[in-house]
Design an enzyme around this catalytic site. Structure first.
Site, PDB file in Angstrom:
ATOM      1  N   ASP A  50       5.622   6.417  50.540  1.00  0.00           N
ATOM      2  CA  ASP A  50       6.479   5.622  49.668  1.00  0.00           C
ATOM      3  C   ASP A  50       7.901   5.742  50.175  1.00  0.00           C
ATOM      4  O   ASP A  50       8.282   6.758  50.751  1.00  0.00           O
ATOM      5  CB  ASP A  50       6.372   6.166  48.234  1.00  0.00           C
ATOM      6  CG  ASP A  50       7.405   5.549  47.310  1.00  0.00           C
ATOM      7  OD1 ASP A  50       7.550   4.317  47.341  1.00  0.00           O
ATOM      8  OD2 ASP A  50       8.066   6.306  46.592  1.00  0.00           O
ATOM      9  N   LYS A  51       8.677   4.704  50.016  1.00  0.00           N
ATOM     10  CA  LYS A  51      10.054   4.748  50.527  1.00  0.00           C
ATOM     11  C   LYS A  51      11.047   5.125  49.442  1.00  0.00           C
ATOM     12  O   LYS A  51      11.679   6.167  49.502  1.00  0.00           O
ATOM     13  CB  LYS A  51      10.454   3.394  51.132  1.00  0.00           C
ATOM     14  CG  LYS A  51      11.930   3.334  51.540  1.00  0.00           C
ATOM     15  CD  LYS A  51      12.311   1.960  52.036  1.00  0.00           C
ATOM     16  CE  LYS A  51      13.814   1.872  52.266  1.00  0.00           C
ATOM     17  NZ  LYS A  51      14.588   1.896  51.018  1.00  0.00           N
ATOM     18  N   GLU A  65      25.827   0.982  43.035  1.00  0.00           N
ATOM     19  CA  GLU A  65      26.918   0.630  42.133  1.00  0.00           C
ATOM     20  C   GLU A  65      27.411   1.850  41.362  1.00  0.00           C
ATOM     21  O   GLU A  65      28.613   2.032  41.186  1.00  0.00           O
ATOM     22  CB  GLU A  65      26.452  -0.459  41.163  1.00  0.00           C
ATOM     23  CG  GLU A  65      26.242  -1.812  41.806  1.00  0.00           C
ATOM     24  CD  GLU A  65      26.595  -2.937  40.867  1.00  0.00           C
ATOM     25  OE1 GLU A  65      26.072  -2.926  39.739  1.00  0.00           O
ATOM     26  OE2 GLU A  65      27.399  -3.794  41.235  1.00  0.00           O
ATOM     27  N   PHE A  86      24.176  -9.777  43.411  1.00  0.00           N
ATOM     28  CA  PHE A  86      23.759  -9.572  44.797  1.00  0.00           C
ATOM     29  C   PHE A  86      22.370 -10.158  45.010  1.00  0.00           C
ATOM     30  O   PHE A  86      21.504 -10.062  44.147  1.00  0.00           O
ATOM     31  CB  PHE A  86      23.731  -8.071  45.108  1.00  0.00           C
ATOM     32  CG  PHE A  86      23.171  -7.737  46.457  1.00  0.00           C
ATOM     33  CD1 PHE A  86      24.008  -7.649  47.559  1.00  0.00           C
ATOM     34  CD2 PHE A  86      21.806  -7.536  46.628  1.00  0.00           C
ATOM     35  CE1 PHE A  86      23.495  -7.353  48.803  1.00  0.00           C
ATOM     36  CE2 PHE A  86      21.287  -7.242  47.873  1.00  0.00           C
ATOM     37  CZ  PHE A  86      22.129  -7.148  48.967  1.00  0.00           C
ATOM     38  N   ARG A 142      25.802   4.839  54.349  1.00  0.00           N
ATOM     39  CA  ARG A 142      25.675   3.412  54.045  1.00  0.00           C
ATOM     40  C   ARG A 142      27.078   2.851  53.868  1.00  0.00           C
ATOM     41  O   ARG A 142      27.939   3.479  53.255  1.00  0.00           O
ATOM     42  CB  ARG A 142      24.851   3.193  52.782  1.00  0.00           C
ATOM     43  CG  ARG A 142      23.411   3.633  52.937  1.00  0.00           C
ATOM     44  CD  ARG A 142      22.595   3.336  51.698  1.00  0.00           C
ATOM     45  NE  ARG A 142      22.459   1.897  51.477  1.00  0.00           N
ATOM     46  CZ  ARG A 142      21.672   1.378  50.537  1.00  0.00           C
ATOM     47  NH1 ARG A 142      20.993   2.166  49.731  1.00  0.00           N
ATOM     48  NH2 ARG A 142      21.563   0.082  50.390  1.00  0.00           N
ATOM     49  N   LYS A 152      -1.202  -0.499  47.657  1.00  0.00           N
ATOM     50  CA  LYS A 152      -0.939   0.688  48.463  1.00  0.00           C
ATOM     51  C   LYS A 152      -2.245   1.398  48.801  1.00  0.00           C
ATOM     52  O   LYS A 152      -2.465   1.820  49.940  1.00  0.00           O
ATOM     53  CB  LYS A 152      -0.008   1.644  47.708  1.00  0.00           C
ATOM     54  CG  LYS A 152       1.413   1.149  47.534  1.00  0.00           C
ATOM     55  CD  LYS A 152       2.260   2.217  46.859  1.00  0.00           C
ATOM     56  CE  LYS A 152       3.700   1.760  46.697  1.00  0.00           C
ATOM     57  NZ  LYS A 152       4.558   2.810  46.120  1.00  0.00           N
ATOM     58  N   ASN A 154       3.435   5.029  40.551  1.00  0.00           N
ATOM     59  CA  ASN A 154       2.970   3.899  41.347  1.00  0.00           C
ATOM     60  C   ASN A 154       2.366   4.338  42.680  1.00  0.00           C
ATOM     61  O   ASN A 154       1.782   3.525  43.394  1.00  0.00           O
ATOM     62  CB  ASN A 154       4.129   2.935  41.599  1.00  0.00           C
ATOM     63  CG  ASN A 154       5.267   3.593  42.354  1.00  0.00           C
ATOM     64  OD1 ASN A 154       5.642   4.725  42.084  1.00  0.00           O
ATOM     65  ND2 ASN A 154       5.828   2.898  43.326  1.00  0.00           N
TER      66      ASN A 154
END
Length: 981
Positions: free
Chosen positions: A418-419, A497, A538, A596, A674, A697
């Protein structure tokens, strides 16, 4: 190669599905369930869940099924039964069944111990309490989660999990709005909005005199809602789709996914919310997305060991056939000459065959399984106790939830991860910024305040930068109830944010309030109000987020932030030259540090231009709404999806292409998809897979893989509960695989081969003795000594295969030899006097210890037997070194270097001490220089010691066009001023 799967967002996850899934879904939608609000719940599943492997009724059958899936156990059971036949067994009736029962008992205790914790976790969840509305008493009552029923009205408090799937009826916020954290569902910690139906919100709540909203219990319990009914889909695992209607007298109101609160999600930023239960227990969407039964997993080593057991069994049968044939042949040739042997002529081929089966049965090592179980438990203890896998931040240690797969960790070929939350951890911090040609970080942020306060050069740019961070966002402030240095904490749909707003807060520009039309910030001690005219969210096309604000002085200003390539295109020529000359270099520096990056910009807008733009935007929104409605009819036809790639005819091609890549990222997939990816990799590569995740998940994926790893991170413990191993952070995976996994694999394999080796050696002697004893089936060793051989014997051959000799190695080898002598003495003296004993062992110790042949053989035979092994080891480790041999040599060289430096340091210390004694007075500068020299030497030694301890290393989500709950619309409904009153 590494597969990575990125959890789907709530809105987009099912925009792409396969034709098969589409047809299945249509079949399910044709079936509906009818629910009476606060009515009868007969015919619906209870809300309790069970994820444990066993219960009191199923333990014995499941456990026995698992144990007798090992061919060796089936063989030993058969041997134990054969031993009960009179006058057949040469080793007695109980020499197999007693050790075999002991082995099964140890395995049963281990399984019960591991499953106990699963039951404990289930009970903890099932017995959690929630408030349920009692319509007759017109009040809330406490009820356990497992007792919640379909149709119940449930009151959820802030920061509580939803106990079942609910339809949102009302909440504390305006328009029945609430925020939910769906980390356990889709892996995202950002908040998602849900709204109630307008009619139910008006029925179930009322406004008080202080303009605060509260639950209207009396009015609700006597309203038309109590006779309402809900028609919805039958239970299914589609997390992001729902179609239902609620009928309240003559009104028929549609219920969509934006009105549903799913089990596993958490209520956030909302004091309370009221919902009606529609799905319970294993029928909730969360539970249907993964198999609730704990899968039975076997390691590849265990499967190969089973095959080797079959090979040994075949060898055993061949030996028994040869021995039985020779026994019959010998009786036919020499039987008449040996008339004194009782029942000699009555022995048939079948009885002789059974006799030799019993005699040679331990060629298949009976103690191997229990030995492996004990070793795995010890290895699991090593994993649990490893301080290098301890996460201080969350006070979490690594945990082996099952020990049967330790060796599998050392043979992983593909990692499916999973990321969101697993690799990125969803933690963002404001680290650095570049303003007017200079970089500021944690150590220099204070200079920004001084620059603004003293109105130094470029102070206006600095202030505008801070205001932009504090105003251009969709963040919601909350009063911090802890003893934090800041008054407010923040939540938003994106962790980026929140990080930016916290950065402005840290510097001195704090967001303190948001209403539907404005934000209020504390700018260095002064409250400033900014009217929010528009929020442009966004998305992946715009790659920026903008806010149009009316400043405190009445001017209109556009603030924007986003990707550098997008912002640069929109700069004025003068600003663009500055950007290319200085800012681009800073961006590259930040990116190279692994940070980032984004750029911010602003421009002033005239009132005329704004009004014209506003008019065009309204027209454009109407067009987009129409196009979106048309697209919704055709969204299931998109063939470029993962679901389509996983259709059986294309699945092999998809995996073939994926295997040629270094990594594959599957974006926005459902939990079941998945698991399908994992199963596809297992099916088409025939290799060992590992799945790792940190949210509910990921449960289906974790259970589908050969080895499942759960991370006890930011998204709850569902992944941990379903996993085989649990760790605190993703970075611990390397040590779990490369250290514990490789060691476990190496050690388990050596134990298996050694067990085969020593049993073959023993029964070659039995075969030899059979030749000398006229194939009579007589045992060459006493029966109980023969049976306990596997449990107590460790020979020097094992020492040669050991990677290193530790105290435990010495204890096992020499202790085994000493134990044999003790056993022989006790057995020879005490056993013949017991009822089960035999006189054949009486005083045998005296006979053995007084024979010089025994002592000569004890010294010569082991050495001669191992001579060839010793020669081979010397040659291979000298001339044909393996990687492990090179590692050993490297470690020995480091150890020698460390000892050499330590010796040099001691000599210098002694020399310095000698010089101090010779001189009564030493100048201060000399003392200082010698001290520095000694300190430097000490530092060198310390560094070398540290080096010597190191081993050798082996090997913002998009907005959805036309969605009813865009972030911009939701933020208009939020008013933190209501909380402050």
């Amino acid at each position: 190669m590494k597969f990575q799967s990125v959890p789907s967002t709530l809105e987009n996850a099912t925009s792409i599905v396969s034709q098969n899934e589409s047809s299945k879904k249509n079949d399910k939608i044709t079936k509906k369930r009818m629910i009476s609000v606060c009515g009868k719940s007969d015919g619906f599943l209870h809300n309790g869940i069970a994820t444990a492997k066993y219960n009191a009724l199923t333990f014995l059958p499941i456990f026995l099924f698992e144990q007798f899936s090992y061919y060796s156990n089936c063989f030993f059971l058969m041997t134990a039964l054969l031993q009960q036949i009179p006058d057949v067994s040469p080793t007695g009736r109980y020499t197999t069944i007693i050790p075999f029962s002991f082995i099964l008992l140890v395995s049963a205790i281990k399984e019960i111990y591991e499953d106990y914790f699963r039951h404990k976790e289930d009970n903890l969840m099932n017995n959690a309490e929630v408030d349920v509305i009692n319509r007759f008493q017109e009040k809330t009552v406490k009820r356990k989660w497992k007792d919640v029923k379909v149709g119940d009205l449930v009151l959820i408090l802030e920061n509580s999990f939803f106990p079942a799937d609910l339809v949102l009826l009302t909440s504390k916020e305006p328009s029945g709005l609430c925020y939910v954290e769906t980390a356990n569902l889709d892996g995202e910690t950002n908040l998602k909005p849900r709204t109630s139906l307008r009619m139910t919100d008006e029925i179930c709540s009322k406004m008080c005199n202080n303009n605060m909203k509260e639950l209207n219990l009396e009015g609700m319990c006597n309203s038309k809602l109590m006779s309402a009914s809900i028609e919805c889909d039958t239970p299914n695992k589609l997390l992001y789709e729902f179609d239902g209607r609620i009928r309240i007298e003559n009104d028929d109101i549609r219920i969509g996914p934006e009105n549903i609160l799913l089990r596993g999600a958490k209520l956030r930023n909302t004091s309370w919310a009221l919902g009606c239960v529609i799905y319970t227990g294993h029928e909730t969407k969360l539970m249907m997305n993964y198999s609730t039964s704990t899968p039975i997993k076997q390691s590849l080593v265990q499967k190969k060991c089973n095959k080797q057991m079959i090979a040994l069994l075949v060898i055993l049968i061949i030996m028994c056939l040869v021995s039985a044939i020779q026994a019959v042949r010998w009786v036919g040739m020499y039987g008449e000459n040996h008339w004194y042997i009782v029942n000699l002529n009555k022995k048939s081929f079948i009885l002789s065959f059974i006799t030799f089966i019993i005699l040679y049965n331990n060629l298949v090592p009976i103690s191997l399984q229990v030995t492996l179980e004990i070793i795995r438990l010890i290895q699991a203890h090593f994993i649990n106790s490893d301080l290098e896998m301890y996460d201080e931040e969350t006070d979490t240690r690594a945990m082996a939830r099952t020990s049967n797969l330790n060796e599998e960790l050392g043979a992983i070929r593909y990692i499916l991860s999973d990321k969101t939350g697993t690799l990125t951890r969803n933690i963002m911090e404001f680290k650095k910024c570049f303003i007017s040609g200079r970089v500021y970080d944690d150590e220099t942020f204070g200079e920004l305040i001084q620059k603004i306060h003293n109105k130094e050069t470029n102070w206006k740019n600095v202030r505008e930068f801070m205001v932009l961070l504090a105003v251009c966002h969709t963040v919601i402030p909350e009063l911090d109830k802890t003893d934090s240095e800041h008054r407010f904490t923040y939540t938003a749909s994106s962790p980026d944010e929140v990080a930016l707003v916290k950065g402005a807060q840290k510097i001195g520009f704090e967001l303190i309030q948001r209403t539907p039309t404005e934000v209020v910030i504390d700018a260095m001690g002064t409250n400033e109000r900014y009217e929010i005219l528009h929020i442009l969210e966004f998305d992946s096309n715009r790659k920026r987020m903008s806010a149009i604000c009316r400043m405190p002085n009445g001017n209109i200003r556009l603030y924007t932030k986003g990707a550098d390539s997008i912002i640069a295109k929109r700069l004025k020529q003068k600003s663009l030259l500055k950007f290319k000359r200085k800012a681009e270099k800073a961006l590259c520096t930040f990116a190279n540090e692994g940070l980032r990056t984004l750029c911010v910009a602003y421009t002033d807008i005239s009132e005329k231009n704004y009004n014209e733009w506003d008019r065009k935007m309204k027209v454009a929104f109407n067009i987009v709404d129409k196009i979106t409605r048309e697209k919704k009819l055709n969204k299931l036809m998109d063939g470029k999806s993962l679901s389509f790639a996983l259709v059986p005819p294309l699945q092999s091609d998809f995996i073939a292409v994926a295997c040629k890549c270094r990594s594959v990222i599957c974006c926005r997939v459902t939990p079941s998809q998945k698991a399908e990816v994992v199963n596809a990799v297992r099916k088409h590569t025939d290799t060992i897979t590992l799945a790792i995740g940190d949210g509910a998940n990921d449960v289906a994926m974790i259970r589908a893989a050969h080895v499942g790893i759960g991370i006890s991170g930011q998204e709850g413990l569902q992944a941990v509960y379903a996993s085989d191993y649990a760790i605190g952070q993703f970075r611990f995976l390397a040590r779990l695989l490369l250290v514990h996994g490789s060691w476990s694999l190496s050690r388990i394999c050596k134990v298996i081969f050694y067990s085969f080796y020593k049993n073959i050696v023993l029964y070659v002697m039995e075969l030899w003795f059979a030749v000398e004893s006229a194939w009579s089936g007589q045992a060459g060793f006493e029966r109980w000594s023969l049976s306990l051989y596997n449990l107590t014997t460790v020979c020097l051959k094992a020492a040669l295969e050991a990677s290193c000799w530790t105290k435990l190695t010495h204890l096992a080898i020499w202790g085994s030899i000493v134990l044999w002598f003790i056993w022989l003495v006790l057995y020879s003296r005490a056993w013949p006097h017991l009822a089960m004993g035999g006189v054949d062992m009486a005083s045998i110790d005296t006979a053995i210890f007084t024979t010089w042949n025994f002592w000569l053989g004890m010294g010569v035979i082991p050495f001669m037997s191992l001579l060839l092994d010793i020669v081979v080891k010397l040659i291979t480790r000298t001339c044909f070194q393996s990687l492990s041999d090179k590692v050993v040599m490297l470690e020995m060289a480091k150890e020698a270097e460390r000892e050499n430096k330590f010796t040099q340091w001691k000599e210098k210390c002694a020399e310095a001490l000698q010089n101090t004694k010779k001189k009564c007075a030493i100048p201060v500068s000399t003392q200082k220089s010698q001290y520095i020299d000694l300190k430097a030497n000490n530092k060198v030694v310390h560094t070398s010691q540290i080096d010597a301890t190191h081993g050798f290393s082996f090997s913002q989500s998009d907005a959805i066009p036309g969605h009813e709950l865009t972030q911009a619309n939701v933020i208009r409904m939020y008013n933190t001023n209501m909380h402050d009153n």
